[in-house]
Design a protein around this motif. Structure first.
Motif, PDB file in Angstrom:
ATOM      1  N   ARG A 134       0.865  -1.249  -0.050  1.00  0.00           N
ATOM      2  CA  ARG A 134      -0.230   0.132  -0.061  1.00  0.00           C
ATOM      3  C   ARG A 134       0.773   1.286   0.015  1.00  0.00           C
ATOM      4  NH1 ARG A 134      -2.939  -2.463   4.499  1.00  0.00           N
ATOM      5  NH2 ARG A 134      -4.419  -3.747   3.679  1.00  0.00           N
ATOM      6  N   ILE A 135       2.081   1.263   0.816  1.00  0.00           N
ATOM      7  CA  ILE A 135       2.640   2.465   0.871  1.00  0.00           C
ATOM      8  C   ILE A 135       3.450   2.820  -0.576  1.00  0.00           C
ATOM      9  CG2 ILE A 135       4.934   3.228   1.582  1.00  0.00           C
ATOM     10  CD1 ILE A 135       4.310   1.786   4.372  1.00  0.00           C
ATOM     11  N   LEU A 136       4.052   1.715  -1.141  1.00  0.00           N
ATOM     12  CA  LEU A 136       4.359   1.889  -2.819  1.00  0.00           C
ATOM     13  C   LEU A 136       3.283   2.318  -3.738  1.00  0.00           C
ATOM     14  CD1 LEU A 136       6.465   1.917  -4.907  1.00  0.00           C
ATOM     15  CD2 LEU A 136       6.116  -0.761  -5.165  1.00  0.00           C
ATOM     16  N   ASP A 137       2.182   1.951  -3.459  1.00  0.00           N
ATOM     17  CA  ASP A 137       0.992   1.965  -4.323  1.00  0.00           C
ATOM     18  C   ASP A 137       0.762   3.591  -3.942  1.00  0.00           C
ATOM     19  OD1 ASP A 137      -0.964   1.269  -5.915  1.00  0.00           O
ATOM     20  OD2 ASP A 137      -2.591   1.922  -4.481  1.00  0.00           O
ATOM     21  N   ALA A 138       0.673   4.041  -2.709  1.00  0.00           N
ATOM     22  CA  ALA A 138       0.165   5.435  -2.570  1.00  0.00           C
ATOM     23  C   ALA A 138       1.521   6.399  -3.105  1.00  0.00           C
ATOM     24  CB  ALA A 138       0.151   5.686  -1.126  1.00  0.00           C
ATOM     25  N   ILE A 139       2.516   5.884  -3.064  1.00  0.00           N
ATOM     26  CA  ILE A 139       3.954   6.890  -3.686  1.00  0.00           C
ATOM     27  C   ILE A 139       3.575   6.913  -5.236  1.00  0.00           C
ATOM     28  CG2 ILE A 139       6.118   6.824  -4.147  1.00  0.00           C
ATOM     29  CD1 ILE A 139       6.704   5.253  -1.332  1.00  0.00           C
ATOM     30  N   ILE A 140       3.133   5.879  -5.684  1.00  0.00           N
ATOM     31  CA  ILE A 140       3.099   5.834  -7.190  1.00  0.00           C
ATOM     32  C   ILE A 140       1.878   6.825  -7.449  1.00  0.00           C
ATOM     33  CG2 ILE A 140       2.166   4.435  -9.298  1.00  0.00           C
ATOM     34  CD1 ILE A 140       3.940   2.191  -8.021  1.00  0.00           C
ATOM     35  N   ARG A 141       0.938   6.682  -6.736  1.00  0.00           N
ATOM     36  CA  ARG A 141      -0.242   7.693  -6.858  1.00  0.00           C
ATOM     37  C   ARG A 141      -0.055   9.065  -6.784  1.00  0.00           C
ATOM     38  NH1 ARG A 141      -4.969   3.940  -6.859  1.00  0.00           N
ATOM     39  NH2 ARG A 141      -4.679   3.181  -4.545  1.00  0.00           N
ATOM     40  N   ILE A 142       0.822   9.279  -5.605  1.00  0.00           N
ATOM     41  CA  ILE A 142       1.061  10.916  -5.453  1.00  0.00           C
ATOM     42  C   ILE A 142       1.917  11.309  -6.678  1.00  0.00           C
ATOM     43  CG2 ILE A 142       2.486  12.457  -4.066  1.00  0.00           C
ATOM     44  CD1 ILE A 142       1.839  10.398  -1.701  1.00  0.00           C
ATOM     45  N   ASP A 143       2.998  10.547  -7.147  1.00  0.00           N
ATOM     46  CA  ASP A 143       3.480  10.831  -8.451  1.00  0.00           C
ATOM     47  C   ASP A 143       4.141  12.159  -8.283  1.00  0.00           C
ATOM     48  OD1 ASP A 143       4.494  10.841 -11.034  1.00  0.00           O
ATOM     49  OD2 ASP A 143       2.682  11.631 -11.816  1.00  0.00           O
ATOM     50  N   ASP A 144       4.718  12.407  -7.263  1.00  0.00           N
ATOM     51  CA  ASP A 144       5.282  14.005  -6.985  1.00  0.00           C
ATOM     52  C   ASP A 144       6.461  13.586  -5.819  1.00  0.00           C
ATOM     53  OD1 ASP A 144       6.051  16.520  -7.292  1.00  0.00           O
ATOM     54  OD2 ASP A 144       4.106  17.334  -6.310  1.00  0.00           O
ATOM     55  N   ILE A 145       6.890  14.892  -5.556  1.00  0.00           N
ATOM     56  CA  ILE A 145       7.843  14.631  -4.253  1.00  0.00           C
ATOM     57  C   ILE A 145       7.036  14.690  -3.216  1.00  0.00           C
ATOM     58  CG2 ILE A 145       9.466  16.140  -3.091  1.00  0.00           C
ATOM     59  CD1 ILE A 145      10.696  17.257  -5.827  1.00  0.00           C
ATOM     60  N   PHE A 146       7.224  13.842  -2.168  1.00  0.00           N
ATOM     61  CA  PHE A 146       6.244  13.786  -1.031  1.00  0.00           C
ATOM     62  C   PHE A 146       7.118  13.738   0.366  1.00  0.00           C
ATOM     63  CE2 PHE A 146       7.366   9.175  -0.090  1.00  0.00           C
ATOM     64  CZ  PHE A 146       7.996   8.856  -1.402  1.00  0.00           C
ATOM     65  N   ASP A 147       6.605  13.885   1.638  1.00  0.00           N
ATOM     66  CA  ASP A 147       7.307  13.614   2.728  1.00  0.00           C
ATOM     67  C   ASP A 147       6.512  12.615   3.584  1.00  0.00           C
ATOM     68  OD1 ASP A 147       5.198  14.842   3.927  1.00  0.00           O
ATOM     69  OD2 ASP A 147       5.923  16.715   3.866  1.00  0.00           O
ATOM     70  N   ALA A 148       7.103  12.162   4.665  1.00  0.00           N
ATOM     71  CA  ALA A 148       6.224  11.094   5.491  1.00  0.00           C
ATOM     72  C   ALA A 148       5.078  11.363   5.985  1.00  0.00           C
ATOM     73  CB  ALA A 148       7.445  10.540   6.691  1.00  0.00           C
ATOM     74  N   GLU A 149       4.738  12.594   6.271  1.00  0.00           N
ATOM     75  CA  GLU A 149       3.475  13.059   6.789  1.00  0.00           C
ATOM     76  C   GLU A 149       2.288  12.946   5.769  1.00  0.00           C
ATOM     77  OE1 GLU A 149       3.235  16.623   8.881  1.00  0.00           O
ATOM     78  OE2 GLU A 149       1.248  16.300   8.985  1.00  0.00           O
ATOM     79  N   THR A 150       2.731  13.531   4.550  1.00  0.00           N
ATOM     80  CA  THR A 150       1.910  13.651   3.296  1.00  0.00           C
ATOM     81  C   THR A 150       1.540  12.057   3.083  1.00  0.00           C
ATOM     82  OG1 THR A 150       2.846  15.668   2.560  1.00  0.00           O
ATOM     83  CG2 THR A 150       1.752  14.327   0.756  1.00  0.00           C
ATOM     84  N   LEU A 151       2.623  11.279   2.972  1.00  0.00           N
ATOM     85  CA  LEU A 151       2.249   9.908   2.514  1.00  0.00           C
ATOM     86  C   LEU A 151       1.480   9.073   3.552  1.00  0.00           C
ATOM     87  CD1 LEU A 151       3.128   7.276   1.002  1.00  0.00           C
ATOM     88  CD2 LEU A 151       5.068   7.058   2.247  1.00  0.00           C
ATOM     89  N   GLN A 152       1.404   9.307   4.785  1.00  0.00           N
ATOM     90  CA  GLN A 152       0.855   8.721   5.832  1.00  0.00           C
ATOM     91  C   GLN A 152      -0.605   9.028   5.506  1.00  0.00           C
ATOM     92  OE1 GLN A 152       1.611   9.285   9.789  1.00  0.00           O
ATOM     93  NE2 GLN A 152       1.041   7.368  10.754  1.00  0.00           N
ATOM     94  N   ARG A 153      -0.747  10.524   5.284  1.00  0.00           N
ATOM     95  CA  ARG A 153      -2.135  11.021   5.362  1.00  0.00           C
ATOM     96  C   ARG A 153      -2.965  10.312   4.032  1.00  0.00           C
ATOM     97  NH1 ARG A 153      -1.616  16.174   8.139  1.00  0.00           N
ATOM     98  NH2 ARG A 153      -0.362  17.205   6.499  1.00  0.00           N
ATOM     99  N   ALA A 154      -2.021  10.514   2.997  1.00  0.00           N
ATOM    100  CA  ALA A 154      -2.753   9.861   1.732  1.00  0.00           C
ATOM    101  C   ALA A 154      -3.111   8.182   1.892  1.00  0.00           C
ATOM    102  CB  ALA A 154      -1.724   9.783   0.713  1.00  0.00           C
ATOM    103  N   LEU A 155      -2.527   7.548   2.703  1.00  0.00           N
ATOM    104  CA  LEU A 155      -2.431   6.316   3.176  1.00  0.00           C
ATOM    105  C   LEU A 155      -4.149   6.102   3.805  1.00  0.00           C
ATOM    106  CD1 LEU A 155       0.803   4.939   4.011  1.00  0.00           C
ATOM    107  CD2 LEU A 155      -0.523   3.988   2.117  1.00  0.00           C
ATOM    108  N   SER A 156      -4.108   6.942   4.937  1.00  0.00           N
ATOM    109  CA  SER A 156      -5.263   7.051   5.850  1.00  0.00           C
ATOM    110  C   SER A 156      -6.426   7.447   4.902  1.00  0.00           C
ATOM    111  CB  SER A 156      -4.937   8.128   7.074  1.00  0.00           C
ATOM    112  OG  SER A 156      -4.005   7.573   7.712  1.00  0.00           O
TER     113      SER A 156
END
Lengths: 150, 150
Positions: A37-59
């Motif tokens: 799921r984490i990799l999936d979220a990163i692919i979807r974000i498709d931009d530079i991201f930080d840990a918090e943004t990533l965690q929020r996207a997952l939530s």
DNA sequence: GTCGGTGCAAATGCTTTGCATTGAT
DNA sequence: ATCAATGCAAAGCATTTGCACCGAC
């Protein structure tokens, strides 16, 4: 299947999750739902991201993942050569997808704090030559450009 | 004397401490012995350094300066355009002198952890063009090259 | 004499870690 | 069944900040 050494063209065609799963297995790690799921979220974000943004996207996607797991997985993804850690500001780390492509340079607007990844043709060659001149092999690079509007 | 806008050639000839003193005054700050000693130590180190190395160099010279003052002064030196903060690894910040010269790229040996500043002709032009293409003005840049020996 | 600076110790905030529980293989 | 992964809360650690005293101007 699953060659030890893969060409870039192979890399681009293979789904990233498969790459990640294979790299994890090679290192004696497990492929868990959280990691997928984490990799999936990163692919979807498709931009530079930080840990918090990533965690929020997952939530937001209905998948809560602990901070600890986020950080642990980011390290694994980095070791797998899938993402690159940027150090734009000392406050917090940011990452970007780099697997199968040339890492993009980062353009930072000092007046607006806007951060944009950009392609910079010629940079790779410049770095490669600098390494070659010293008998070294280029392993990676990170370019941060600070600019301001008129 | 002390023109508001100074050319690079002027900058190179003027002692750095004078530059620092002037910039401090412009910003309503004082030129203290601690600040003078810190800049002096940085010039003597003449390499990439971190806060702890700097503090130790000061102590070795018989001038203990508190961590707090070291960090506060590093920020002032950065605001004055005299040093640049590098973010090579997320553990700690490092800095390098940049005043009056083009910031050097940083070559990082991933096998030995050796860190060397290098000049990379053509990089400036590349960055400048990237900014110009987007209607921006280049304010600074930071290039980290990761390489390994054979 | 005024403010800003310094040093100390405490606080901050991102990131990491210890440990008991859970789950992939 | 085994051994690694997860989540939580606590710990780490570079850097920052509050405050009382000191010193550049």
């Amino acid at each position: 299947m699953a060659p030890d050494q893969e060409s870039v063209s192979t890399a681009i065609q293979e789904p990233l999750c498969a790459v990640f799963r294979r790299r994890l297995k090679q290192a004696g790690h497990k492929y868990t739902p959280e990691r997928a799921r984490i990799l999936d979220a990163i692919i979807r974000i498709d931009d530079i991201f930080d840990a918090e943004t990533l965690q929020r996207a997952l939530s937001a996607g209905g998948h809560d993942v602990s901070k600890a797991t986020v950080y642990r997985t980011l390290k694994l993804l980095q070791d797998a050569g899938i993402i690159q850690q940027l150090m734009i500001d000392p406050e917090q780390s940011r990452w970007q997808l780099v697997y199968g492509r040339s890492p993009r340079a980062v353009l930072i607007r000092v007046d607006t704090d806007e951060i944009t990844p950009i392609d910079l043709p010629g940079l790779d060659e410049l770095c490669r030559r600098a390494c070659a001149d010293r008998g070294l092999r280029l392993e990676g690079r990170r370019l941060h450009i600070f600019a301001t509007g008129d």
